[in-house]
Design an enzyme around this catalytic site. Structure first.
Site, PDB file in Angstrom:
ATOM      1  CG  ASP A   1      -1.809   1.107   1.384  1.00  0.00           C
ATOM      2  OD1 ASP A   1      -2.285   1.606   0.345  1.00  0.00           O
ATOM      3  OD2 ASP A   1      -2.086   1.516   2.521  1.00  0.00           O
TER       4      ASP A   1
ATOM      5  CG  ASP B   1      -1.998   7.458   0.723  1.00  0.00           C
ATOM      6  OD1 ASP B   1      -0.993   8.108   0.402  1.00  0.00           O
ATOM      7  OD2 ASP B   1      -3.047   7.450   0.064  1.00  0.00           O
TER       8      ASP B   1
END
Lengths: 174, 174
Positions: A6, A8
């Site tokens: 991922d 963020d």
């Protein structure tokens, strides 16, 4: 081994990006210790919450986030050893799409565009490992290894293998 | 049933978008019959090929493409019946990312952002059906049903179930 990572709060420090913008706008300081004990929204006046959400739609917000410590070195080592895809639920913020591509070009230039995924849901991606800060992504991931990257918002979550930082990720995956 | 549907040359008419830009720039006409017999690059002077590729990087190119006939009606019906993801290898053209999101908002507003994927490789997406105009995507798709949407560039391809238009797609999938 295929790993999906991922962006963020795993690679890019969106959390402190929000805090800093808030502190600047209201000329205040949010106690960094308290952030790990309470939710961010409980530390600010209720009427400010929508303003904070608005930051996510501002041009430049995602482009200017700082890299989380250790991410560059460890992801480069993972890239050399495993099959790594970067996977961000960026479709929610259309203005962020090119910004995220440009951010990766700047900070992670070795990650070929073919290994970048901007999406919404992630459950349809087939991989062996998911490294994500959101429990709702790990819940529906179909691969065997679900790794929760620690972030203030997930500190109470106990269902997944926790990875506190990139040093810990390196120990597990390299 | 989970279906992943490509954008360019399946939903969005990128092919004729290129031809029109070329015709306008050089004040010429490309014979539409010939396009189905020869490759586009064999119909134009060799030195023009790079100019054509450059169109793909121009702001607005992907935003202004026409919708391929029947795509809206059939994809709406597929959306109502199946689990549909839109999946475009858009990471190659960073300026196209928001344009593709905006284009979907305009022409396919019912497709929730959670079901939109902008990526490079597609082989890691787990689905039952792939509908794509590129043989190289179908070759590595791991699901059972590989459907080749007919486009001038793939007319000689014989390894996959061919879908000539959206009417044919509806017959197969609805």
């Amino acid at each position: 081994m295929r790993i999906i990572i991922d962006m963020d709060e795993v690679m890019a420090d969106a959390y402190w990006g929000l805090v800093e913008k808030y502190e600047n706008q209201f000329n205040t300081t949010i106690d960094q210790e308290q952030v790990w004990e309470k939710k961010l929204r409980d530390l600010i006046p209720e009427e400010h919450y929508k303003i904070g959400i608005g930051y996510l739609y501002e041009p430049g917000f995602f482009r200017n986030l700082r890299v989380i410590k250790g991410a560059q070195e460890v992801i480069k080592a993972l890239w050399d050893k495993h099959e790594v895809f970067i996977c961000s639920a960026a479709m929610q913020f259309p203005q962020s799409l090119q910004e995220k591509s440009d951010w990766l070009d700047e900070h992670f230039p070795f990650i070929d565009w073919k290994y970048r995924i901007l999406c919404g849901h992630k459950y349809m991606i087939d991989a062996d490992v998911m490294l994500d800060d959101h429990a709702y992504n790990l819940e529906v991931f179909t691969g065997p290894q679900k790794l929760l990257f620690t972030s203030p918002h997930n500190i109470a979550e106990e269902r997944f293998t926790r990875v506190d930082n990139w040093e810990a990720a390196a120990k597990l995956l390299l």
